[in-house]
Design a protein around this motif. Structure first.
Motif, PDB file in Angstrom:
ATOM      1  N   SER A 143     -14.067   6.348  -1.956  1.00 25.58           N
ATOM      2  CA  SER A 143     -13.345   5.129  -2.316  1.00 25.58           C
ATOM      3  C   SER A 143     -12.867   4.357  -1.090  1.00 25.58           C
ATOM      4  CB  SER A 143     -12.138   5.479  -3.190  1.00 25.58           C
ATOM      5  OG  SER A 143     -11.180   6.219  -2.444  1.00 25.58           O
TER       6      SER A 143
ATOM      7  N   GLY B  75       0.816  -1.195   0.000  1.00 26.22           N
ATOM      8  CA  GLY B  75       0.000   0.000   0.000  1.00 26.22           C
ATOM      9  C   GLY B  75       0.855   1.252   0.000  1.00 26.22           C
TER      10      GLY B  75
ATOM     11  N   SER C  54      -6.949   8.435  -6.347  1.00 29.76           N
ATOM     12  CA  SER C  54      -7.224   7.004  -6.322  1.00 29.76           C
ATOM     13  C   SER C  54      -7.829   6.581  -7.653  1.00 29.76           C
ATOM     14  CB  SER C  54      -8.210   6.687  -5.182  1.00 29.76           C
ATOM     15  OG  SER C  54      -9.405   7.415  -5.348  1.00 29.76           O
ATOM     16  N   ASP C  55      -7.802   5.322  -7.860  1.00 33.64           N
ATOM     17  CA  ASP C  55      -8.365   4.768  -9.082  1.00 33.64           C
ATOM     18  C   ASP C  55      -9.803   5.276  -9.236  1.00 33.64           C
ATOM     19  OD1 ASP C  55      -9.323   3.274 -11.167  1.00 33.64           O
ATOM     20  OD2 ASP C  55      -8.477   1.381 -10.458  1.00 33.64           O
TER      21      ASP C  55
ATOM     22  N   PRO D  45      -7.429  -5.152  -1.256  1.00 38.08           N
ATOM     23  CA  PRO D  45      -7.584  -3.832  -0.620  1.00 38.08           C
ATOM     24  C   PRO D  45      -6.288  -3.046  -0.712  1.00 38.08           C
ATOM     25  CG  PRO D  45      -7.405  -5.561   1.028  1.00 38.08           C
ATOM     26  CD  PRO D  45      -7.530  -6.257  -0.281  1.00 38.08           C
ATOM     27  N   SER D  46      -6.371  -1.828  -1.189  1.00 34.59           N
ATOM     28  CA  SER D  46      -5.170  -1.034  -1.434  1.00 34.59           C
ATOM     29  C   SER D  46      -4.779  -0.157  -0.254  1.00 34.59           C
ATOM     30  CB  SER D  46      -5.378  -0.149  -2.667  1.00 34.59           C
ATOM     31  OG  SER D  46      -6.488   0.718  -2.474  1.00 34.59           O
ATOM     32  N   LEU D  47      -5.680   0.055   0.708  1.00 32.55           N
ATOM     33  CA  LEU D  47      -5.398   0.971   1.804  1.00 32.55           C
ATOM     34  C   LEU D  47      -5.160   0.261   3.125  1.00 32.55           C
ATOM     35  CD1 LEU D  47      -5.187   3.802   3.019  1.00 32.55           C
ATOM     36  CD2 LEU D  47      -7.686   3.835   3.221  1.00 32.55           C
TER      37      LEU D  47
ATOM     38  N   ARG E 251     -14.194   0.707  -0.499  1.00 36.63           N
ATOM     39  CA  ARG E 251     -13.709  -0.183  -1.547  1.00 36.63           C
ATOM     40  C   ARG E 251     -12.212  -0.430  -1.413  1.00 36.63           C
ATOM     41  NH1 ARG E 251     -15.770   0.303  -6.544  1.00 36.63           N
ATOM     42  NH2 ARG E 251     -14.093  -1.127  -7.113  1.00 36.63           N
ATOM     43  N   SER E 252     -11.494   0.454  -0.702  1.00 36.49           N
ATOM     44  CA  SER E 252     -10.043   0.353  -0.583  1.00 36.49           C
ATOM     45  C   SER E 252      -9.620  -0.408   0.662  1.00 36.49           C
ATOM     46  CB  SER E 252      -9.416   1.755  -0.545  1.00 36.49           C
ATOM     47  OG  SER E 252      -9.789   2.500  -1.685  1.00 36.49           O
ATOM     48  N   THR E 253     -10.594  -0.851   1.457  1.00 33.57           N
ATOM     49  CA  THR E 253     -10.277  -1.553   2.695  1.00 33.57           C
ATOM     50  C   THR E 253     -10.923  -2.929   2.708  1.00 33.57           C
ATOM     51  OG1 THR E 253     -12.190  -0.568   3.832  1.00 33.57           O
ATOM     52  CG2 THR E 253     -10.079   0.593   4.004  1.00 33.57           C
TER      53      THR E 253
ATOM     54  N   LEU F  13     -12.569   3.159  -8.121  1.00 30.31           N
ATOM     55  CA  LEU F  13     -12.806   2.971  -6.697  1.00 30.31           C
ATOM     56  C   LEU F  13     -13.829   3.951  -6.156  1.00 30.31           C
ATOM     57  CD1 LEU F  13      -9.222   2.262  -5.286  1.00 30.31           C
ATOM     58  CD2 LEU F  13     -11.073   0.629  -5.646  1.00 30.31           C
TER      59      LEU F  13
END
Length: 1480
Positions: A911, A834, A1143-1144, A998-1000, A914-916, A1147
């Protein structure tokens, strides 16, 4: 202690009979002798009197000090030698070795015993791996039934435990260690004799010489198994629960001839004091649904209840599951206290035992795949395995090390011993059997056997038991008190439960009043005329039916109570039969209250005969019928193995009761082959009594005469007859007795005969229920098993085991394979890093209470999480760990949240969710899906549409390998015990979040709860690898060992009230955090001490612990806190100074995939659920096939007479009412998917909620159509009506297609609107009752009060009845039987046709003998269409009705979507409309 205890002071004093000054003198005498040992029973009696003296409850009194001494009491073990009292340090070291088991000058004999076991082997059904059943198995069942019969008669069995040996002496504690599935619980059950669920249990078990079989037969009360789960009657208070248990075990001979109440109160006070329950004595015990004491307190109640049974041998099964380390230690100490106080023997299983817990035990045994690999003193166990060739890593606790020995991956051979140590369970067992330790154990057992004589021990037990039992008690009975006293206690407890659950009683009464108002207004003010006779019968039938339906609730209630009764049966508190009989008695007041509130309204609104005698007879028989049906359903539940089977049998029984009461089909019209059902149907006799009571002595005015009308005004009454059953020519009225005899074959003379029959039925069903509970046994067990989908390769499971067992072999192939696996795992962790930093500061969370106040759950919490770090969130129970996790993850929907939650210094955007990823504590999954299918579903819907399908599925395989789930990737999730085990479920929960990439941030809520130490290590090691790969992880954790604790980078420590106590680095060997606490006044942490337990102890965590220091204030003023706040500000400013990291864009969308993609995969998953749930489908098909046959053959070959016309009407009516249990099945099936969605999938925005609703609706349709097709074949053709396409085809189309769409959508509308399943059942019953009552069958539209005619028009069942009846009776030629005809005499000189011609022309019907001059037989209907006209049914309106059906179906679907949105998504509730909305 609370001064309020003074009320019981005199009771306690009189119990022991010593004045206060004598107690003080005795206490001085004992304390002043520093070397005094508590061995003398006389001095023990003095000590008991001191403990329970008048000042015991006062501040600083003995009980107060006893409560503060719990930890000290629990640290002493048998191996420590003689115990002494230090007079200078009484509050810290005084040991009370025995308090409850009384032996004084009265000559009361004590019972104590150890347990010796040799070659204990218990077998169960072998089903380690098998295929999950599907809907296809229903089709092949006729061809495979012989195989199933063979498997039932000759099941494949396996040893769950094998050749277990050991010795636990009186006063000793034995720890039983092993991984899940090792057989720990089975071993405890085998010792305690709780083996009914197994195939067999063999071996030599003795209790100080008494063989196991004799012990179980004559002294079962002295051996208790305490189950892992805490089951209690939730509406009883702690005080009531403990008093009941004590009362059931109260001895006949008591000290100083104390009274029963004095003994109960004294023992209750000691138990509540020792286990810290004094402050919650008057609080409900509660459960998962009823608010009561906390989970930890409930566990203490379970321990105290078991101790109240005054047993010698206790088997405690995993008593610390799900508790934080401090509370777990307190519980282990509480068990130690109980052993010290009672001089009892205890065998305990604990999955995550810390070193402090381990040291409270005397002996330990280790089980490995059901085989014993060690038994001996706890201090020798570690050395034994080190001598074997294994090494214990630094800071790994002894119980962790012992459990790791049973894990091929967790055990570590010493250098040079890789080829010499055992590699599997058989080799470990072989080593053990050849060891010196085993020989020493055998020698100790032999010495023990020589010292204990069976006859001497048995004589002592018999003498002690005889002193405890009532003199009138049967000598060989294993119960302490008589059956009458058991019945009395169970009855008192039953009334306490009713009072405790007063809301249920009030709800029941209010519901009955509402129902009575509806029925009373529907049949309002019926006149005393023949036109109201049918309506009166319909009203009485509905009254009986209503209370019969209420009895169905006993099925679910019985299964709710079953675990409690089985547990207390194991404690030998009472005969289950006593509870069965007592429940009948305690149900009477509530039933009478409900019945009177219903009867008074209905009886007088309907205008039944207003005589006091008749009213009370009405109430009497309604009460008798209701009570009998309640007992009937209780007995069905008692003999049913599962609730599904009980519901199926109850549904069929309910159908038989309704049809064969005598109203739906008259006695003389019943098929001769099935008429016997009416004779064994108790409702038949109740209904006959109600009918005959109402109509007896009535003179009903004639509403219609034959002939009448224009031209017949001056006809003599001698030439007319009343058009009603039982009429006599020339009379202007009909006697009620003649009417019921002609219509129902009933007689008033049967009234009291029927009462006697009903009493007989009542007694029979009470006894049947009592017998069922007495012989009740748990379901068969065979250990955990994996269920694979059809065609899956189960050999991977065995390959995995073989691979694990070969690790120690050291072969180059195995080593290379492990190195290759590690390399592959490292590659799998790539691309997880991340980039964002998540931080929060000054977070408060306040929720409102029912009394209008507020509670602050989080108080000024701050912290941050950086990529690549693993942060632990710890605290005692109730500190707000899960609450903080929910607040930070934006999963809180009520209350007020203040403070800042930021990503890179900026507020969270759309987002974030969706990021978690969020791994819940509860492992919620669709039980019918496989592991791979669950992961694929999450990947397809939670990763963006731009990601190719191949990449999503490829990453799923990567995660499967990452989590080592390849061997069971094609296994269905199933249920606990028949599906994935706890560790496998937890891995799947983590995998579902990982496949979403998940990115975050990744949140995990207690991922190690319920796992053994090795499984916990595997999960934490996985999190550590994810963190190394760059993931940001925040994880709450319970009971971490030292090695687990050191895997974390940082710790956020909370105390009660959600206040921060510490946030910062843990440091190498936990040095950083230890330096903080030691530097701020905490004691020095020992070298071998677990830092996690140390910090919790330092801040006063635990159920009864407390400290003087305010660690929250210390933290707030500490340099570390100031530095943390400065660093958070630096992170915020640093993030704001950098360019916005966009962010994307995908997302920012709420959902990752388009709506129709979501719908496709949700629909596919739902179809898979149904396909792999044959139990649900079996119950549906069973009900419809049996119901179709039952109704079809009940109305077999409908005759073309008046009875046949009515039978057609009721045949249709019954074919529609069968939808009621089907709706209940649909709702029970749908609620599971709804709960999973709302608990996990909704918060992660996996898919739109409406896709679930429509998928459930669409999936139900094909199965219901097929099932109703079978129902149609079983029902329609036995009627022998018109089988041509225009008629049979239309009937099939409406019933098997259109009707399916209607009741499915109706059931789903209600369940998706209701808060829970019980509420949905109530709402469904109320609406269903409305629709059936007003469909025109029980009361014709023309007789309905004007106010209710609108309900007739809006009830969809009105139009279903019209459409289906019109098919059966259109052009149906009527030929009346002689009994159907109404006879009259024409005037002299006229034939029947001449006299009645004008009447026939206007009224319809026909004369059976037109040329006769006497006894003219008039049939009121010539065709079925004429009969239908009286019910407002027309053949020409059948296609119009189809349009109505479409409107109703679309309305249900619209209401389903709208109500779900209104009640579940927006959560509009009346209180919330006036309160401030929570901030996000």
């Amino acid at each position: 202690m609370n001064p309020s205890h003074s009320d019981t002071d005199s009771t306690v004093e009189s119990f022991y009979g010593d004045p206060l000054k004598d107690n003080a003198n005795n206490l001085d005498r004992i304390i002043t002798n520093a070397s005094y040992q508590i061995a003398s029973t006389e001095d023990y009696g003095d000590l008991v009197r001191i403990v329970t003296s008048q000042n015991a409850h006062q501040q600083g009194g003995v009980l107060d000090r006893l409560e503060s001494l719990a930890r000290t009491l629990s640290t002493r073990t048998v191996r420590d030698g003689p115990l002494t009292i230090d007079p200078d340090d009484f509050d810290l070291q005084t040991i009370l070795r025995t308090v409850v088991r009384i032996s004084d000058k009265d000559g009361i004999h004590l019972r104590q015993a150890g347990v010796r076991f040799k070659n204990v082997t218990t077998t169960g059904i072998d089903a380690l791996t098998s295929s999950a059943e599907t809907a296809l198995d229903l089709l092949t069942a006729p061809f495979t039934i012989h195989k199933k019969i063979k498997s039932v008669r000759h099941p494949s069995i396996r040893d769950i435990i094998s050749n277990v040996n050991g010795l636990v002496k009186a006063g000793e504690m034995c720890l039983v260690l092993g991984r899940p599935g090792a057989g720990c619980s089975t071993f405890l059950k085998s010792i305690a004799g709780e083996t009914n669920q197994y195939v067999s249990s063999t071996g030599d078990i003795s209790f100080d010489g008494i063989p196991h079989d004799i012990m179980m037969k004559d002294f079962k009360a002295d051996v208790v198994y305490n189950p892992e789960l805490d089951v209690h009657f939730p509406h009883l208070t702690v005080d009531q629960t403990l008093k009941f248990a004590i009362s059931c075990k109260i001895p006949e001979i008591r000290p100083n001839n104390s009274t029963r109440d004095q003994y109960i109160t004294a023992l209750r006070d000691i138990l509540t004091t020792v286990f810290g329950l004094n402050h919650v004595k008057n609080t409900k015990v509660g459960n998962d649904y009823v608010r009561g004491v906390s989970g930890g307190q409930r566990k203490r109640v379970s321990i105290a209840e078991a101790l109240a049974s005054r047993a010698c041998i206790y088997c405690w099964d995993n008593a610390t599951r799900g508790l934080d380390s401090s509370t777990a230690l307190e519980y282990a100490q509480a068990i130690r206290v109980s052993t010290n106080l009672l001089k009892s023997a205890a065998l305990v299983t604990i999955y995550q035992a810390g070193e402090n817990i381990y040291e409270t035990f005397d002996k330990v045994t280790v089980l490995y795949e059901g085989r014993q690999i060690y038994f001996g003193p706890v201090q020798n166990a570690k050395h034994y395995f080190e001598k074997m060739g294994f090494q214990c890593p630094n800071r790994q606790s002894t119980p962790e090390f012992l459990t790791a020995i049973t894990d091929p991956i967790g055990r570590i051979p010493q250098p040079g011993m890789e080829h010499k140590v055992p590699r599997n369970a058989l080799e470990f067992e072989d080593y053990w059997l050849k060891s010196d330790e085993y020989q020493q154990l055998m020698a100790e057992i032999a010495e023990y056997d020589a010292e204990h004589n069976e006859e001497a021990t048995k004589q002592l037990f018999e003498l002690s038991t005889e002193q405890s039992k009532k003199k009138s008690k049967r000598k060989n009975s294993k119960y302490t008190i008589t059956i009458l006293e058991q019945f009395k206690l169970c009855t008192m407890r039953g009334f306490q439960r009713v009072i405790g659950d007063s809301a249920y009683t009030i709800t029941q009464v209010v519901a009955n009043v509402i129902q009575s108002l509806i029925v009373g207004s529907l049949f309002y003010n019926l006149q005393n005329s023949t036109i109201s006779a049918y309506s009166k019968g319909g009203t009485l039938f509905f009254c009986v039916l209503h209370f019969t339906f209420l009895g169905l609730a006993e099925v679910s209630n019985s299964f709710d109570n079953r675990p409690i009764i089985l547990k207390q049966k194991g404690y030998t508190l009472y005969h289950p039969a006593a509870e069965a009989i007592a429940s009948v008695l305690t149900d009477i007041p509530t039933k009478l209250l409900s019945l009177f509130s219903f009867s008074i309204v209905v009886y007088f609104m309907v205008n039944f005969d207003r005589e006091a005698g008749k009213f009370f007879v009405f109430v009497l028989f309604l009460f008798m019928t209701s009570s009998i049906m309640t007992c009937l359903f209780q007995s069905i539940a008692a003999f049913s193995p599962t609730i599904a089977a009980a519901n199926s049998f109850s549904g069929v029984g309910m159908l038989a009761v309704i049809v064969y009461t005598g109203f739906v089909i008259k006695m003389h019209d019943m098929h001769w082959a099935l008429k016997w059902i009416s004779y064994i149907n108790p409702v038949t006799y109740g209904f006959e009594s109600l009918i005959s009571n109402e109509f007896h002595g009535l003179h009903m005015n004639c509403a219609n005469t034959v002939p009448s009308g224009p031209g017949y005004e001056n006809v003599s009454s001698e030439n007319q007859v009343c058009a009603a059953a039982g009429a006599i020519a020339g009379q202007a009225f009909v006697l009620g007795d003649d009417y019921i005899e002609s219509s129902y074959d009933y007689s008033y003379s049967h009234l009291w005969r029927n009462f006697g029959i009903l009493v007989g039925f009542w007694i029979f069903f009470i006894l049947l229920s009592a017998i069922g509970l007495e012989i009740l046994k748990p379901v068969n067990a065979g250990g955990d098993r994996l269920l694979f989908k059809k065609g899956a390769d189960v050999s991977l499971v065995n390959d995995e085991k073989k691979k694990a067992s070969d690790i120690e072999s050291g072969s180059s192939g195995t080593v290379n394979k492990l190195e290759e696996d590690e390399k592959n795992n490292a590659e799998n962790f790539e691309n997880l890093r991340g980039k964002d930093i998540f931080m929060w500061k000054n977070v408060d969370y306040v929720i409102p209470t029912k009394d209008g106040n507020t509670i602050k759950l989080l108080d000024n919490v701050q912290g941050y999480i950086k990529p690549g770090t693993l942060t632990a969130l710890m605290g005692e129970s109730g500190a707000g760990k899960t609450t903080l996790l929910n607040v930070l993850s934006q999963r809180v929907s009520f209350g007020v949240i203040t403070g800042d939650m930021l990503a890179n210094g900026r507020p969270l955007d759309s987002s974030f969710q969706r990021s978690t990823g969020y791994v819940q504590q509860q492992d919620l999954h669709i039980s019918e899906l496989t592991v791979r299918e669950s992961l694929q579903f999450a990947a397809r819907l939670r990763r963006p549409q731009s990601v190719p399908e191949e990449e999503k599925l490829s990453y799923v395989e990567t995660v499967i390998d990452l989590l080592s789930m390849r061997s069971y990737a094609d296994a269905v999730v199933g249920d606990p015990g028949s599906g994935l085990n706890v560790e496998q479920r937890k891995k799947l929960s983590i995998g579902v979040e990982l496949v979403a990439k998940p990115s975050l941030l990744l949140f995990l809520d207690e991922p190690t709860s319920g796992l053994d130490s090795q499984s916990s290590w595997a999960i934490v090691k996985l999190m550590r690898q994810l963190a190394h790969a760059g993931q940001s992880i925040l994880c709450t954790i319970h009971q971490p060992s030292a090695t687990l604790f050191e895997q974390f980078d940082r710790l956020l420590l909370l105390r009660k009230g959600g206040q921060t106590v510490y946030f910062g680095d843990i440091g190498k060997s936990s040095r950083t955090i230890l330096d903080y606490f030691e530097g701020n006044g905490a004691r020095t942490c020992g070298i071998k001490e677990n830092p996690a337990e140390y910090v919790l102890e330092a801040i006063g965590a635990g159920a009864t612990a407390s400290v003087d220091e305010d660690w929250h204030q210390k933290w707030m003023k500490s340099p570390e806190c100031i530095q943390t706040n400065k660093y958070i500000e630096f992170l915020i400013q640093d993030g704001l100074s950098k360019p916005i990291n966009e962010s994307d864009p995908e997302l920012r969308n709420k959902f990752a995939t388009p709506y129709f993609t979501q719908f496709k995969y949700v629909l596919r998953r739902t179809f898979t659920q149904f396909y792999r749930d044959p139990i649900y489908l079996k119950s549906k098909f069973f009900l419809l096939i049996l119901g179709g046959l039952f109704i079809g053959w009940t109305f077999y070959n409908i005759r073309p007479n008046l009875s046949g016309l009515q039978n057609c009407l009721f045949a249709v009516f019954m074919s529609l009412t069968i939808s009621a249990p089907l709706i209940n099945q649909i709702q029970e099936r749908a609620i599971a998917s709804r709960e999973l969605f709302e608990a996990r999938e909704s918060a992660s925005n996996t898919y739109h909620w409406s896709t679930l609703l429509f998928s459930q609706f669409i999936t139900e349709i094909p199965y219901c159509i097929v099932a109703f097709t079978l129902f149609f074949c079983c029902f329609y053709f036995p009627l022998k009506m018109d089988n041509t396409a225009p008629f049979a085809g239309y009937y099939y189309f409406i019933l098997c297609t259109v009707f399916q769409f209607y009741y499915i959508s109706f059931g789903l509308w209600v369940i998706y609107m209701a808060p829970d399943l019980p509420s949905a059942s109530i709402i469904t019953s109320l609406l269903f009752s409305f629709m059936l009552n007003f469909c025109g069958v029980l009361q014709q539209q023309s007789l309905m009060p004007g106010f209710w005619t609108f309900m007739y028009k809006v009830s969809p069942y009105t139009y279903f009845v019209q459409s289906l009846v019109s098919v059966l009776l259109h052009n149906f030629e009527v030929k009346c039987n002689a009994s159907d005809l109404t006879y009259f005499n024409p005037p002299e000189g006229q034939t029947c046709a001449e006299f009645s011609n004008d009447f026939i022309q206007s009224a319809g019907g026909y004369i059976s003998n037109p040329d006769d001059t006497t006894q003219c037989g008039y049939c009121s209907f010539l065709t079925g269409d004429a009969f239908m006209a009286t019910f407002n049914i027309k053949w020409s309106q059948r296609w119009r009705n189809l349009g109505f059906f479409c409107i109703y179906i679309f309305f249900n679907l619209f209401a389903m979507v709208f109500c779900y949105y209104f009640f579940r998504v927006k959560q509009f509730k009346m209180p919330s409309l006036f309160k401030k909305k929570a901030k996000n």
